[in-house]
Write a protein that holds these residues in place. Structure first.
Motif, PDB file in Angstrom:
ATOM      1  N   ARG A   1     -43.969  32.149 -38.656  1.00 25.33           N
ATOM      2  CA  ARG A   1     -44.084  31.272 -39.830  1.00 25.33           C
ATOM      3  C   ARG A   1     -45.109  31.848 -40.823  1.00 25.33           C
ATOM      4  O   ARG A   1     -44.896  31.806 -42.039  1.00 25.33           O
ATOM      5  N   PHE A   2     -46.195  32.372 -40.303  1.00 24.51           N
ATOM      6  CA  PHE A   2     -47.233  32.980 -41.150  1.00 24.51           C
ATOM      7  C   PHE A   2     -46.647  34.106 -41.991  1.00 24.51           C
ATOM      8  O   PHE A   2     -46.881  34.183 -43.211  1.00 24.51           O
ATOM      9  N   HIS A   3     -45.853  34.987 -41.379  1.00 22.41           N
ATOM     10  CA  HIS A   3     -45.255  36.104 -42.108  1.00 22.41           C
ATOM     11  C   HIS A   3     -44.199  35.617 -43.093  1.00 22.41           C
ATOM     12  O   HIS A   3     -44.109  36.120 -44.221  1.00 22.41           O
ATOM     13  N   LEU A   4     -43.404  34.644 -42.698  1.00 22.27           N
ATOM     14  CA  LEU A   4     -42.371  34.115 -43.592  1.00 22.27           C
ATOM     15  C   LEU A   4     -42.992  33.475 -44.823  1.00 22.27           C
ATOM     16  O   LEU A   4     -42.538  33.695 -45.950  1.00 22.27           O
ATOM     17  N   GLU A   5     -44.036  32.686 -44.615  1.00 21.80           N
ATOM     18  CA  GLU A   5     -44.692  32.047 -45.753  1.00 21.80           C
ATOM     19  C   GLU A   5     -45.367  33.084 -46.657  1.00 21.80           C
ATOM     20  O   GLU A   5     -45.398  32.927 -47.884  1.00 21.80           O
TER      21      GLU A   5
ATOM     22  N   VAL B   1     -39.811  41.534 -40.330  1.00 17.94           N
ATOM     23  CA  VAL B   1     -39.278  40.208 -40.661  1.00 17.94           C
ATOM     24  C   VAL B   1     -38.489  40.274 -41.970  1.00 17.94           C
ATOM     25  O   VAL B   1     -37.401  39.692 -42.079  1.00 17.94           O
ATOM     26  N   LEU B   2     -39.015  40.988 -42.952  1.00 14.96           N
ATOM     27  CA  LEU B   2     -38.316  41.118 -44.227  1.00 14.96           C
ATOM     28  C   LEU B   2     -36.974  41.824 -44.053  1.00 14.96           C
ATOM     29  O   LEU B   2     -35.957  41.391 -44.610  1.00 14.96           O
ATOM     30  N   ASP B   3     -36.953  42.904 -43.276  1.00 19.00           N
ATOM     31  CA  ASP B   3     -35.700  43.620 -43.016  1.00 19.00           C
ATOM     32  C   ASP B   3     -34.693  42.723 -42.313  1.00 19.00           C
ATOM     33  O   ASP B   3     -33.487  42.784 -42.575  1.00 19.00           O
ATOM     34  N   MET B   4     -35.178  41.875 -41.417  1.00 19.24           N
ATOM     35  CA  MET B   4     -34.300  40.955 -40.700  1.00 19.24           C
ATOM     36  C   MET B   4     -33.664  39.948 -41.655  1.00 19.24           C
ATOM     37  O   MET B   4     -32.468  39.650 -41.575  1.00 19.24           O
ATOM     38  N   LEU B   5     -34.467  39.436 -42.579  1.00 15.32           N
ATOM     39  CA  LEU B   5     -33.927  38.494 -43.557  1.00 15.32           C
ATOM     40  C   LEU B   5     -32.882  39.173 -44.436  1.00 15.32           C
ATOM     41  O   LEU B   5     -31.850  38.572 -44.773  1.00 15.32           O
ATOM     42  N   ARG B   6     -33.143  40.406 -44.802  1.00 12.55           N
ATOM     43  CA  ARG B   6     -32.204  41.131 -45.654  1.00 12.55           C
ATOM     44  C   ARG B   6     -30.876  41.375 -44.949  1.00 12.55           C
ATOM     45  O   ARG B   6     -29.809  41.371 -45.572  1.00 12.55           O
TER      46      ARG B   6
END
Length: 240
Positions: A50-54, A22-27
């Motif tokens: 949502r759990f991972h994003l938060e 998820v972090l790599d996707m946001l980057r």
């Protein structure tokens, strides 16, 4: 437990595979992404996404913004990474130790309280199948494995000693250091989480028990097919 060990940042896959993805996707994104977009691109359930994003927001790795919209409706919430990374290391291991020791010292039955909390979160993080759709044991185990991987474990399924029995081998517990001192709380929490997830799926199997630290970095959940997995549903399920 040594204080310096508690304060040291995690050095063994602290985010877990799903959260790192998820972090790599946001980057890699051109702009903020919403929960729905992240869930669709990763294949995660929306609650899990949502759990991972938060969690990334709490870790200082991402920011959350409510985007303005000109049309009626709920504003879209977008997530994006923080330039340059977090301002400092967060002390989650110390916080986990503090909260776990408080629960163990003040609750009359800390293991039972932790299991109930795990059931609620397991149900929350799990997608319920459509009405009249019954999962097979293999489908339920696959979904449970994905949930545990998303939480930071490195799970692997093995057949049990008898028909209808399975072993879910859980490696790389994200709270291993705390669990070594408070197995009753942490391991009960994880067992409850699996039970809540299976109940939410209406799975045809039960998490019988969790054997902690059969090896230094291995815990084993014992799953049995053909049992009534819904006899003791979490409160979140009973109110639906």
């Amino acid at each position: 437990m040594d204080t310096e060990q508690l304060l040291a940042p995690e050095d063994t896959s602290p985010l877990g595979r799903s959260r790192t993805s998820v972090l790599d996707m946001l980057r890699a994104a051109d702009g903020p992404l919403g929960v729905r977009e992240v869930a669709q691109r990763t294949g995660l359930h929306r609650n899990t996404a949502r759990f991972h994003l938060e969690a990334l927001v709490e870790a200082g790795l991402a920011t959350r913004e409510t985007e303005d919209r000109e049309t009626p409706g709920r504003p879209r919430i977008g997530y994006q990474t923080v330039a340059g990374g977090p301002a400092g290391q967060r002390r989650y291991r110390l916080l986990a130790e503090m909260l776990t020791s408080l629960l163990a010292a003040t609750m009359p039955e800390p293991g039972r309280a932790a299991e109930e909390a795990g059931r609620e979160w397991g149900a929350y993080l799990t997608e319920q199948p459509p009405p009249y759709r019954r999962l097979s044991a293999a489908e339920a185990i696959a979904k449970l494995t994905a949930i545990m991987e998303g939480l930071g474990f490195a799970p692997q399924v093995q057949a049990g000693d008898r028909d209808g029995e399975y072993r879910l081998c859980l490696r790389q517990c994200p709270f291993r250091e705390v669990a070594q001192h408070h197995k009753d709380v942490i391991c009960s929490l994880h067992l409850g989480l699996m039970r809540g997830a299976l109940t939410r799926m209406r799975a045809p199997l039960t998490a019988e028990r969790l054997d902690p630290f059969v090896e230094p970095s291995l815990c084993i959940a014992r799953l049995t097919a053909g049992k009534d997995a819904h006899a003791d549903e979490p409160a979140a399920e009973r109110t639906r």
